[in-house]
Design a protein around this motif. Structure first.
Motif, PDB file in Angstrom:
ATOM      1  N   ASN A 122      12.613  15.802 -34.842  1.00 57.12           N
ATOM      2  CA  ASN A 122      11.157  15.728 -34.711  1.00 57.12           C
ATOM      3  C   ASN A 122      10.528  17.109 -34.550  1.00 57.12           C
ATOM      4  O   ASN A 122       9.439  17.363 -35.070  1.00 57.12           O
ATOM      5  CB  ASN A 122      10.768  14.821 -33.538  1.00 57.12           C
ATOM      6  CG  ASN A 122      10.850  13.350 -33.892  1.00 57.12           C
ATOM      7  OD1 ASN A 122      10.079  12.856 -34.705  1.00 57.12           O
ATOM      8  ND2 ASN A 122      11.790  12.637 -33.293  1.00 57.12           N
ATOM      9  N   PHE A 123      11.215  18.004 -33.859  1.00 55.54           N
ATOM     10  CA  PHE A 123      10.668  19.346 -33.703  1.00 55.54           C
ATOM     11  C   PHE A 123      10.660  20.087 -35.048  1.00 55.54           C
ATOM     12  O   PHE A 123       9.700  20.806 -35.370  1.00 55.54           O
ATOM     13  CB  PHE A 123      11.457  20.141 -32.658  1.00 55.54           C
ATOM     14  CG  PHE A 123      10.821  21.447 -32.301  1.00 55.54           C
ATOM     15  CD1 PHE A 123       9.553  21.486 -31.750  1.00 55.54           C
ATOM     16  CD2 PHE A 123      11.479  22.643 -32.540  1.00 55.54           C
ATOM     17  CE1 PHE A 123       8.943  22.700 -31.441  1.00 55.54           C
ATOM     18  CE2 PHE A 123      10.882  23.860 -32.229  1.00 55.54           C
ATOM     19  CZ  PHE A 123       9.605  23.879 -31.676  1.00 55.54           C
ATOM     20  N   GLU A 124      11.681  19.880 -35.844  1.00 51.67           N
ATOM     21  CA  GLU A 124      11.725  20.491 -37.175  1.00 51.67           C
ATOM     22  C   GLU A 124      10.609  19.934 -38.069  1.00 51.67           C
ATOM     23  O   GLU A 124       9.998  20.671 -38.850  1.00 51.67           O
ATOM     24  CB  GLU A 124      13.098  20.253 -37.811  1.00 51.67           C
ATOM     25  CG  GLU A 124      14.205  21.095 -37.162  1.00 51.67           C
ATOM     26  CD  GLU A 124      15.600  20.713 -37.641  1.00 51.67           C
ATOM     27  OE1 GLU A 124      15.719  19.686 -38.358  1.00 51.67           O
ATOM     28  OE2 GLU A 124      16.568  21.432 -37.296  1.00 51.67           O
ATOM     29  N   LEU A 125      10.333  18.624 -37.939  1.00 54.03           N
ATOM     30  CA  LEU A 125       9.233  18.017 -38.700  1.00 54.03           C
ATOM     31  C   LEU A 125       7.891  18.616 -38.283  1.00 54.03           C
ATOM     32  O   LEU A 125       7.013  18.853 -39.129  1.00 54.03           O
ATOM     33  CB  LEU A 125       9.220  16.498 -38.490  1.00 54.03           C
ATOM     34  CG  LEU A 125      10.323  15.715 -39.191  1.00 54.03           C
ATOM     35  CD1 LEU A 125      10.348  14.270 -38.704  1.00 54.03           C
ATOM     36  CD2 LEU A 125      10.115  15.749 -40.710  1.00 54.03           C
ATOM     37  N   PHE A 126       7.737  18.872 -36.985  1.00 52.96           N
ATOM     38  CA  PHE A 126       6.504  19.504 -36.510  1.00 52.96           C
ATOM     39  C   PHE A 126       6.358  20.916 -37.074  1.00 52.96           C
ATOM     40  O   PHE A 126       5.282  21.304 -37.547  1.00 52.96           O
ATOM     41  CB  PHE A 126       6.485  19.543 -34.979  1.00 52.96           C
ATOM     42  CG  PHE A 126       5.457  20.486 -34.420  1.00 52.96           C
ATOM     43  CD1 PHE A 126       4.106  20.171 -34.475  1.00 52.96           C
ATOM     44  CD2 PHE A 126       5.835  21.705 -33.872  1.00 52.96           C
ATOM     45  CE1 PHE A 126       3.145  21.058 -33.990  1.00 52.96           C
ATOM     46  CE2 PHE A 126       4.882  22.588 -33.381  1.00 52.96           C
ATOM     47  CZ  PHE A 126       3.539  22.266 -33.441  1.00 52.96           C
ATOM     48  N   LEU A 127       7.439  21.683 -37.052  1.00 51.76           N
ATOM     49  CA  LEU A 127       7.369  23.079 -37.504  1.00 51.76           C
ATOM     50  C   LEU A 127       7.019  23.185 -38.983  1.00 51.76           C
ATOM     51  O   LEU A 127       6.422  24.180 -39.413  1.00 51.76           O
ATOM     52  CB  LEU A 127       8.693  23.789 -37.228  1.00 51.76           C
ATOM     53  CG  LEU A 127       9.033  24.076 -35.758  1.00 51.76           C
ATOM     54  CD1 LEU A 127      10.410  24.700 -35.649  1.00 51.76           C
ATOM     55  CD2 LEU A 127       7.975  24.971 -35.118  1.00 51.76           C
ATOM     56  N   LYS A 128       7.384  22.187 -39.784  1.00 50.40           N
ATOM     57  CA  LYS A 128       7.096  22.233 -41.222  1.00 50.40           C
ATOM     58  C   LYS A 128       5.601  22.349 -41.511  1.00 50.40           C
ATOM     59  O   LYS A 128       5.184  23.069 -42.411  1.00 50.40           O
ATOM     60  CB  LYS A 128       7.650  20.978 -41.907  1.00 50.40           C
ATOM     61  CG  LYS A 128       9.137  21.047 -42.179  1.00 50.40           C
ATOM     62  CD  LYS A 128       9.594  19.808 -42.937  1.00 50.40           C
ATOM     63  CE  LYS A 128      11.093  19.877 -43.214  1.00 50.40           C
ATOM     64  NZ  LYS A 128      11.584  18.663 -43.926  1.00 50.40           N
ATOM     65  N   SER A 129       4.793  21.607 -40.727  1.00 45.83           N
ATOM     66  CA  SER A 129       3.339  21.626 -40.960  1.00 45.83           C
ATOM     67  C   SER A 129       2.571  22.363 -39.878  1.00 45.83           C
ATOM     68  O   SER A 129       1.443  22.811 -40.114  1.00 45.83           O
ATOM     69  CB  SER A 129       2.805  20.188 -41.067  1.00 45.83           C
ATOM     70  OG  SER A 129       3.415  19.509 -42.131  1.00 45.83           O
ATOM     71  N   GLY A 130       3.148  22.468 -38.695  1.00 44.21           N
ATOM     72  CA  GLY A 130       2.495  23.202 -37.613  1.00 44.21           C
ATOM     73  C   GLY A 130       1.335  22.449 -37.001  1.00 44.21           C
ATOM     74  O   GLY A 130       1.172  21.235 -37.164  1.00 44.21           O
ATOM     75  N   LEU A 131       0.488  23.185 -36.305  1.00 43.86           N
ATOM     76  CA  LEU A 131      -0.672  22.595 -35.638  1.00 43.86           C
ATOM     77  C   LEU A 131      -1.735  22.206 -36.660  1.00 43.86           C
ATOM     78  O   LEU A 131      -1.887  22.873 -37.694  1.00 43.86           O
ATOM     79  CB  LEU A 131      -1.257  23.592 -34.637  1.00 43.86           C
ATOM     80  CG  LEU A 131      -0.387  23.904 -33.418  1.00 43.86           C
ATOM     81  CD1 LEU A 131      -0.905  25.148 -32.707  1.00 43.86           C
ATOM     82  CD2 LEU A 131      -0.350  22.723 -32.455  1.00 43.86           C
ATOM     83  N   PRO A 132      -2.498  21.151 -36.394  1.00 43.00           N
ATOM     84  CA  PRO A 132      -3.554  20.729 -37.327  1.00 43.00           C
ATOM     85  C   PRO A 132      -4.619  21.818 -37.499  1.00 43.00           C
ATOM     86  O   PRO A 132      -4.936  22.553 -36.564  1.00 43.00           O
ATOM     87  CB  PRO A 132      -4.156  19.496 -36.640  1.00 43.00           C
ATOM     88  CG  PRO A 132      -3.129  19.033 -35.670  1.00 43.00           C
ATOM     89  CD  PRO A 132      -2.383  20.250 -35.237  1.00 43.00           C
ATOM     90  N   ASN A 133      -5.168  21.901 -38.721  1.00 40.66           N
ATOM     91  CA  ASN A 133      -6.244  22.849 -39.003  1.00 40.66           C
ATOM     92  C   ASN A 133      -7.316  22.162 -39.842  1.00 40.66           C
ATOM     93  O   ASN A 133      -7.254  20.959 -40.088  1.00 40.66           O
ATOM     94  CB  ASN A 133      -5.702  24.091 -39.707  1.00 40.66           C
ATOM     95  CG  ASN A 133      -4.953  23.757 -40.982  1.00 40.66           C
ATOM     96  OD1 ASN A 133      -5.444  23.025 -41.835  1.00 40.66           O
ATOM     97  ND2 ASN A 133      -3.741  24.286 -41.127  1.00 40.66           N
ATOM     98  N   LYS A 134      -8.297  22.917 -40.294  1.00 40.28           N
ATOM     99  CA  LYS A 134      -9.455  22.333 -40.973  1.00 40.28           C
ATOM    100  C   LYS A 134      -9.125  21.711 -42.329  1.00 40.28           C
ATOM    101  O   LYS A 134      -9.941  20.979 -42.893  1.00 40.28           O
ATOM    102  CB  LYS A 134     -10.550  23.390 -41.140  1.00 40.28           C
ATOM    103  CG  LYS A 134     -11.256  23.728 -39.845  1.00 40.28           C
ATOM    104  CD  LYS A 134     -12.457  24.624 -40.086  1.00 40.28           C
ATOM    105  CE  LYS A 134     -13.216  24.862 -38.789  1.00 40.28           C
ATOM    106  NZ  LYS A 134     -14.438  25.677 -38.996  1.00 40.28           N
TER     107      LYS A 134
END
Length: 413
Positions: A26-38
């Motif tokens: 799950n952490f690797e999945l998060f790192l792929k897209s990172g924090l939400p942006n505009k």
């Protein structure tokens, strides 16, 4: 993103090899897209990636959950309570209730739930969560007193992230008033919470979110829920004082005669940014939703409201109302509103609207002619503007406490 999030998954004790592998995945999945942006439509007014990079040089995960000071309990009204330390369940006292009728316990990280809408912050939550609390009200039980969740944060959270998940279940013909009382300090920290709510047939949940003092906390909370036949959900959001806060609500009105109320009154000051985003899904006939969002904006604060009403073809006789109002007190302040209707039924009553403007100069003049000085006159009008949302609270002592809390927030106490 890896440079910003200096995360050590080994700090988190996993109960099994599978849990450890799930966290890593799950952490690797998060790192792929990172924090939400505009670029993400759901975050078009709140670029979290930019906000976090502006306020944090590096974020680490937290492993210290010791309660180092005594929590001062509210004495304005009788209540039960749950104590959370950095989002984790520590203890509870249900002294006003029949103990076998209500159950509160720690939620295991392994009990995390799937989110209906793809959300990258959910991957981060599942990777780093220590759990939270699980609350269940048994069938045919109406809680005698509110439950206050004392959400206490320790003083060692500078540049750290905490993640938790909660589950709230009201079985058939039950009632509960739940108050989330945030006791956050002055350190910069990030809190990422996912909460699941299930309200069964003929049951009622009144949920109040309130901030006690000003805080440099950066809060994100995702609430997803389902409602049964003739059920009621009311959510009052009074989170003034947080440096950053976004509350994301997705409620499914799955059976007939269910009602959903989202009411918010916020007073935002210097460098504060808050967003309320809602999606109310009318999936059955004869359901009602009502949303009223009120913001007072000073200095360079930013308020955002994105609200969507979705009406399925089968959901005839829907009654849905949505209104956002902003009182803008400074040229640098900003308010963004995006109301939406998506309707597939033809026999419905749906409306939405948004207004913004400055304080009423005639009302100011009237108060000043009665001997009230300008700063006090402004605060009286601001309190009156926000306090309207408490009309649906029948308990006088609780209403008085909330009005007093709003006054303290407006006064900057």
């Amino acid at each position: 993103m890896e440079q910003l999030f200096n995360i050590d998954l080994k700090k988190i004790s996993s109960s099994s090899k599978k849990e450890a592998l799930d966290r890593k995945k799950n952490f690797e999945l998060f790192l792929k897209s990172g924090l939400p942006n505009k670029k993400n439509e759901n975050w078009k007014f709140t670029d979290l990636n930019l906000i976090i990079k502006k306020n944090f040089k590096q974020i680490t995960n937290n492993e210290d959950f010791e309660l180092v000071s005594k929590i001062e309990l509210i004495n304005d009204f009788d209540h039960n309570y749950i104590i959370l330390v950095n989002g984790i369940f520590k203890s509870c006292d249900l002294k006003f209730e029949e103990k076998e009728k209500i159950k509160v316990e720690k939620l295991s990280p392994l009990e995390s739930f799937d989110n209906e809408i793809v959300n990258n912050l959910h991957y981060l939550n599942k990777a780093l969560s220590y759990g939270g609390f699980k609350l269940e009200v048994k069938k045919n039980y109406k809680c005698k007193k509110p439950i206050v969740i004392y959400n206490y944060f320790t003083s060692n959270l500078g540049n750290k992230i905490i993640n938790n998940s909660n589950k709230i279940t009201l079985n058939q013909n039950s009632e509960l008033t739940l108050i989330e009382y945030n006791l956050a300090g002055k350190k910069n920290f990030l809190k990422n919470t996912f909460e699941k709510i299930n309200i069964d047939k003929n049951s009622s949940l009144q949920n109040i979110i309130i901030q006690k003092t000003k805080s440099n906390g950066f809060f994100y909370k995702n609430i997803s829920g389902s409602q049964g036949y003739n059920s009621s959900y009311q959510n009052f959001i009074l989170s003034s004082g947080l440096k950053f806060n976004k509350i994301d609500i997705n409620m499914n009105l799955e059976k007939e005669n269910s009602t959903c109320y989202i009411l918010s009154g916020l007073s935002l000051g210097k460098e504060e940014h808050q967003e309320i985003k809602t999606r109310i899904n009318h999936l059955a006939p004869n359901c009602k939703s009502y949303q009223k969002i009120k913001n007072v904006l000073e200095s360079d604060s930013t308020g955002v409201y994105q609200g969507k009403i979705f009406v399925k073809e089968i959901a005839q006789k829907t009654d849905a109302y949505q209104l956002s109002k902003a009182l803008i007190l400074d040229d640098q302040a900003e308010f963004n509103a995006k109301p939406e209707l998506e309707i597939y039924a033809d026999d419905v009553k749906c409306s939405h609207g948004s207004t913004s403007g400055s304080i009423d100069e005639n009302a100011i003049h009237y108060l000043m002619t009665r001997g009230i000085e300008l700063p006090a006159a402004k605060k009286l009008l601001i309190n009156g503007f926000i306090n309207e949302i408490f009309e649906n609270i029948p308990e006088e002592k609780l209403k008085f406490f909330l009005e007093k809390s709003i006054k303290e927030q407006v006064d900057g106490i």
